[in-house]
Motif scaffolding. Structure first.
Motif, short mmCIF file in Angstrom:
data_model
loop_
_atom_site.label_atom_id
_atom_site.label_comp_id
_atom_site.label_asym_id
_atom_site.label_seq_id
_atom_site.Cartn_x
_atom_site.Cartn_y
_atom_site.Cartn_z
N LEU A 20 31.92 59.57 9.67
CA LEU A 20 32.86 59.06 10.57
C LEU A 20 32.16 58.60 11.93
CD1 LEU A 20 35.60 61.74 10.32
CD2 LEU A 20 35.41 59.73 9.12
N ILE A 21 31.36 59.09 12.38
CA ILE A 21 30.48 58.83 13.52
C ILE A 21 29.83 57.28 13.11
CG2 ILE A 21 28.47 59.08 15.17
CD1 ILE A 21 29.07 62.12 14.92
N ARG A 22 29.29 57.16 12.04
CA ARG A 22 28.69 55.94 11.64
C ARG A 22 29.65 54.90 11.75
NH1 ARG A 22 25.41 58.64 6.88
NH2 ARG A 22 23.47 58.94 8.00
N ARG A 23 30.70 55.32 11.07
CA ARG A 23 31.92 54.05 11.13
C ARG A 23 32.65 53.72 12.53
NH1 ARG A 23 34.93 56.59 6.02
NH2 ARG A 23 36.51 56.96 7.42
N ALA A 24 32.78 54.79 13.25
CA ALA A 24 33.16 54.58 14.50
C ALA A 24 32.32 53.72 15.46
CB ALA A 24 33.37 55.98 15.19
N LEU A 25 30.87 53.99 15.24
CA LEU A 25 29.96 53.17 15.84
C LEU A 25 30.05 51.60 15.50
CD1 LEU A 25 26.76 55.35 15.90
CD2 LEU A 25 27.95 54.51 18.11
N LYS A 26 30.16 51.58 14.13
CA LYS A 26 30.12 50.23 13.44
C LYS A 26 31.17 49.43 14.02
CE LYS A 26 29.87 47.88 8.91
NZ LYS A 26 29.62 48.11 7.46
N SER A 27 32.57 50.10 14.23
CA SER A 27 33.69 49.47 14.77
C SER A 27 33.44 49.10 16.08
CB SER A 27 34.91 50.61 14.65
OG SER A 27 34.87 51.53 15.93
N GLY A 28 32.53 49.69 17.04
CA GLY A 28 32.57 49.41 18.34
C GLY A 28 33.32 49.86 19.33
N HIS A 29 34.52 50.42 18.69
CA HIS A 29 35.61 51.01 19.61
C HIS A 29 35.39 52.06 20.24
CE1 HIS A 29 39.67 52.38 20.34
NE2 HIS A 29 40.03 51.28 20.40
N SER A 30 35.28 52.07 21.66
CA SER A 30 34.86 53.22 22.59
C SER A 30 35.61 54.33 22.34
CB SER A 30 34.55 52.95 23.99
OG SER A 30 35.70 52.41 24.52
N GLY A 31 36.87 54.13 22.14
CA GLY A 31 37.98 55.19 22.04
C GLY A 31 37.81 56.20 20.68
#
Length: 155
Positions: free
Chosen positions: A128-139
């Motif tokens: 999930l962290i990897r996907r969040a980083l890939k999204s670039g969405h800070s929230g």
């Protein structure tokens, strides 16, 4: 909306954890520039506030028991850094379903279409962290990192 330095903190922490998880259990040098980007010290040899904030985040991870290191390389890197047992276990654990829905793109196959072993792997905090980083969405990055840190306190 969070202060920008707090959002940068969460992103720095996420990048560091992903880097260390990707090489676990090997010890590696963890460079601030690889996390926060290039930095040119000023005429007095002092790093920027951004660089020092990232370095501080790495030191904080050690103070909170999420990583270990042998020494610092000036204020530029942690020498021989590795995740602690607690961090490795936390990052490898499955996250609750609401967190998965937060970062799962709608174009991905539904849970029932994937084998159970793949479903389990895709639901871990590190994924999930990897996907969040890939999204670039800070929230999203902030929410996932917060959930990762406080996962054991909610049980």
């Amino acid at each position: 909306m969070a202060d920008i330095h707090v959002e940068e903190f969460y992103k720095d922490v996420a990048i560091a954890l992903v880097q260390l998880y990707g090489v676990f259990p090997r010890r590696v040098n963890l460079f601030v520039e690889d996390i926060a980007g290039p930095d040119e010290p000023d005429e007095f040899g002092l790093h920027s506030k951004r660089h020092m904030a990232c370095f501080g985040a790495l030191l904080w991870l050690q103070e909170e028991g999420l990583l270990r290191y042998v020494d610092t390389i000036r204020q530029e890197a942690l020498d021989q850094a590795v995740l602690t047992h607690a961090a490795f276990v936390r990052l490898s654990a499955p996250a609750p379903a609401p967190l998965n829905q937060l970062v799962t793109p709608s174009s991905q196959p539904s849970e029932g279409q994937l084998p159970p072993s793949v479903q389990q792997d895709l639901s871990t905090y590190i994924h999930l962290i990897r996907r969040a980083l890939k999204s670039g969405h800070s929230g999203r990055i902030s929410q996932i990192v917060q959930a990762t840190f406080f996962a054991d306190r909610n049980r």
